[in-house]
Design a protein around this motif. Structure first.
Motif, PDB file in Angstrom:
ATOM      1  N   ARG A  67     -67.200  -4.205 -50.144  1.00 23.11           N
ATOM      2  CA  ARG A  67     -68.501  -4.877 -50.151  1.00 23.11           C
ATOM      3  C   ARG A  67     -68.304  -6.390 -50.287  1.00 23.11           C
ATOM      4  O   ARG A  67     -68.582  -6.969 -51.334  1.00 23.11           O
ATOM      5  CB  ARG A  67     -69.356  -4.357 -51.295  1.00 23.11           C
ATOM      6  N   PRO A  68     -67.806  -7.026 -49.238  1.00 14.91           N
ATOM      7  CA  PRO A  68     -67.553  -8.468 -49.347  1.00 14.91           C
ATOM      8  C   PRO A  68     -68.800  -9.284 -49.614  1.00 14.91           C
ATOM      9  O   PRO A  68     -68.728 -10.385 -50.144  1.00 14.91           O
ATOM     10  CB  PRO A  68     -66.931  -8.816 -47.984  1.00 14.91           C
ATOM     11  N   GLU A  69     -69.971  -8.729 -49.241  1.00 22.89           N
ATOM     12  CA  GLU A  69     -71.194  -9.503 -49.452  1.00 22.89           C
ATOM     13  C   GLU A  69     -71.514  -9.636 -50.941  1.00 22.89           C
ATOM     14  O   GLU A  69     -72.342 -10.454 -51.336  1.00 22.89           O
ATOM     15  CB  GLU A  69     -72.363  -8.840 -48.712  1.00 22.89           C
ATOM     16  N   ASP A  70     -70.882  -8.795 -51.779  1.00 23.47           N
ATOM     17  CA  ASP A  70     -71.127  -8.866 -53.224  1.00 23.47           C
ATOM     18  C   ASP A  70     -70.403 -10.039 -53.876  1.00 23.47           C
ATOM     19  O   ASP A  70     -70.673 -10.359 -55.028  1.00 23.47           O
ATOM     20  CB  ASP A  70     -70.659  -7.576 -53.907  1.00 23.47           C
ATOM     21  N   PHE A  71     -69.484 -10.662 -53.164  1.00 25.39           N
ATOM     22  CA  PHE A  71     -68.647 -11.695 -53.755  1.00 25.39           C
ATOM     23  C   PHE A  71     -68.791 -13.016 -53.009  1.00 25.39           C
ATOM     24  O   PHE A  71     -69.025 -13.042 -51.803  1.00 25.39           O
ATOM     25  CB  PHE A  71     -67.170 -11.270 -53.737  1.00 25.39           C
ATOM     26  N   GLU A  72     -68.612 -14.083 -53.739  1.00 27.11           N
ATOM     27  CA  GLU A  72     -68.643 -15.407 -53.121  1.00 27.11           C
ATOM     28  C   GLU A  72     -67.304 -15.708 -52.468  1.00 27.11           C
ATOM     29  O   GLU A  72     -66.263 -15.161 -52.835  1.00 27.11           O
ATOM     30  CB  GLU A  72     -68.947 -16.466 -54.188  1.00 27.11           C
ATOM     31  N   SER A 339     -63.251 -18.371 -62.504  1.00 24.73           N
ATOM     32  CA  SER A 339     -64.329 -18.364 -61.509  1.00 24.73           C
ATOM     33  C   SER A 339     -64.677 -16.968 -61.026  1.00 24.73           C
ATOM     34  O   SER A 339     -65.767 -16.729 -60.499  1.00 24.73           O
ATOM     35  CB  SER A 339     -63.930 -19.214 -60.297  1.00 24.73           C
ATOM     36  N   GLY A 340     -63.736 -16.031 -61.168  1.00 24.29           N
ATOM     37  CA  GLY A 340     -63.916 -14.694 -60.630  1.00 24.29           C
ATOM     38  C   GLY A 340     -63.614 -14.577 -59.154  1.00 24.29           C
ATOM     39  O   GLY A 340     -63.637 -13.484 -58.598  1.00 24.29           O
ATOM     40  N   HIS A 341     -63.336 -15.698 -58.492  1.00 24.54           N
ATOM     41  CA  HIS A 341     -63.002 -15.672 -57.070  1.00 24.54           C
ATOM     42  C   HIS A 341     -61.606 -15.106 -56.819  1.00 24.54           C
ATOM     43  O   HIS A 341     -61.310 -14.640 -55.713  1.00 24.54           O
ATOM     44  CB  HIS A 341     -63.075 -17.084 -56.475  1.00 24.54           C
TER      45      HIS A 341
END
Length: 407
Positions: A67-72, A339-341
């Motif tokens: 689910r890449p849309e869940d992450f920046e 950042s969580g990235h």
């Protein structure tokens, strides 16, 4: 006593003409074969096909999509440059590292029972030998400055006041002796450290609460025994603990009640995508994402597999594969970038640390050249950077390129 499996195997051997194998099988397992009912069983191949079709139908409903849309998107801001390297702090293997969020001093432990409190420039300020065996875990209190929690192979956890010298247990604030084997982790709940939890190879987890009136922590819950050794624990919220157990396909969420009279709630989430109970891996390290939405799990699989779960759910949001190794003694650890990235992963045979982008799973950086033996521990602090230690007796600090001045 006969059973269907042995009878079906004999039927298969007879059908396909495996005479010698059939004779040996009957000789060894004859008392478990229903000779009269052999013709009533469906062919073994048909049973196998039926099972396979059921599994295939289950796969169709699996929720394992990325689910890449869940992450920046990543911003390329992560710790990548070796700025400090100290190989003479300890004369033996480094086992644990933690950064004090109040002073930014670094605590390290080694196999000779030493715990040292040092500056990021490698200056030792204090030394402790308050355990009878090596320290496996170090944690600092989130709000109480100068409180350090250590967990040891001697089966105890100890709360230490780092403003005091380490001689003659003068620095010991409280000693916890409620386990019977190794204590592999000891942690505080976030924000205020109201709760404390310890994990042990006696297959139990102990939960403590700070008693303001008594001025110390007291044991309020002892959980277990679990099915295997408790390998990993993590507070996902101030009063919710997640537990990972060896040879167990479940993550255990422990909801600590506000009132001592209320019952503790134990919630299990299956880590298997198809919801079966097959154990193909064990969790060895757990952490909650910086935004608090997910739990990242390092596994003991040789593929270097990590799984990102939705918190409180079995949903596998992403699977990551990095640093494969057949070394059964490899220590697999990870740590989130603030950042969580990104997150950092250790456990590779080349003794490097990899930087993985959360959204894409791509390796965007490799931190190499710092270690010459297995990395045992990593820790991240927003100001200090990524700190690593391992079996080469060396501690390294990795930071942003503009801070790259090797000492």
């Amino acid at each position: 006593m006969t059973d269907r499996i042995h009878t079906a195997v004999l039927q298969f051997l007879l059908t396909h003409g495996y005479k010698e194998t059939q004779e040996a099988f009957v000789k060894e397992a004859g008392d478990k074969i229903d000779f009269e009912g052999i013709d009533d069983l469906p062919p073994l191949q048909d049973s196998f096909n039926d099972t396979l079709q059921k599994m295939t139908r289950n796969f169709g409903s699996l929720d394992i999509t990325q689910r890449p849309e869940d992450f920046e998107d990543g911003d390329n801001q992560f710790f990548s440059t070796l700025v400090e390297q100290h190989s003479t702090l300890h004369t033996s293997n480094i086992l644990a590292i933690a950064v004090d969020p109040h002073t930014r001093r670094i605590a390290t432990s080694s196999t000779n029972r030493e715990v040292k409190l040092i500056t990021k420039f490698g200056v030792t300020e204090r030394e402790y030998r308050h355990h009878q065996a090596p320290v496996l875990s170090i944690e600092f209190h989130p709000s109480e400055a100068n409180w350090m929690l250590t967990a040891s192979m001697d089966g105890t956890a100890v709360l230490v006041d780092t403003t005091r010298d380490g001689d003659d247990d003068k620095a010991v604030v409280q000693r916890f002796k409620d386990h019977r084997k190794y204590v592999v982790r000891a942690i505080f709940s976030p924000v205020d450290g109201r709760y404390m939890a310890t994990a042990s190879y006696d297959r139990t987890v102990n939960v403590y609460e700070y008693d303001q009136g008594l001025g110390h922590y007291r044991l309020i819950h002892q959980l277990g025994p679990f099915i295997g050794n408790v390998e990993a624990i993590c507070f996902v919220e101030n009063a919710v603990l997640v537990v990972g157990v060896r040879n167990d396909n479940y993550l255990h969420y422990i909801h600590i009640p506000e009132s001592n009279t209320a019952e503790l709630r134990h919630e299990k989430c299956n880590m298997n995508a198809n919801n079966d109970d097959w154990v193909s891996f064990s969790p060895v390290w757990l952490s909650v994402s910086p935004d608090g939405r997910h739990v990242l799990c390092s596994t003991d699989q040789s593929t270097g597999r990590l799984i990102l779960f939705k918190k409180f759910e079995s949903t596998q949001v992403c699977n990551y594969y990095d640093s494969p190794s057949d070394n059964q003694f490899a220590t697999r650890r990870h740590a989130w970038h603030p950042s969580g990235h990104y997150f950092y992963v250790s456990g590779a045979d080349d003794h490097s640390i990899r930087v993985i982008e959360t959204k894409t799973g791509k390796v965007v950086g490799t931190l190499s050249g710092g270690h010459t033996a297995m990395i045992r521990t990593i820790s991240v602090d927003e100001q200090v950077g990524l700190v690593s230690g391992g079996y080469d007796h060396t501690m390294c600090i990795w930071s942003k390129p503009e801070l790259s001045v090797i000492r």
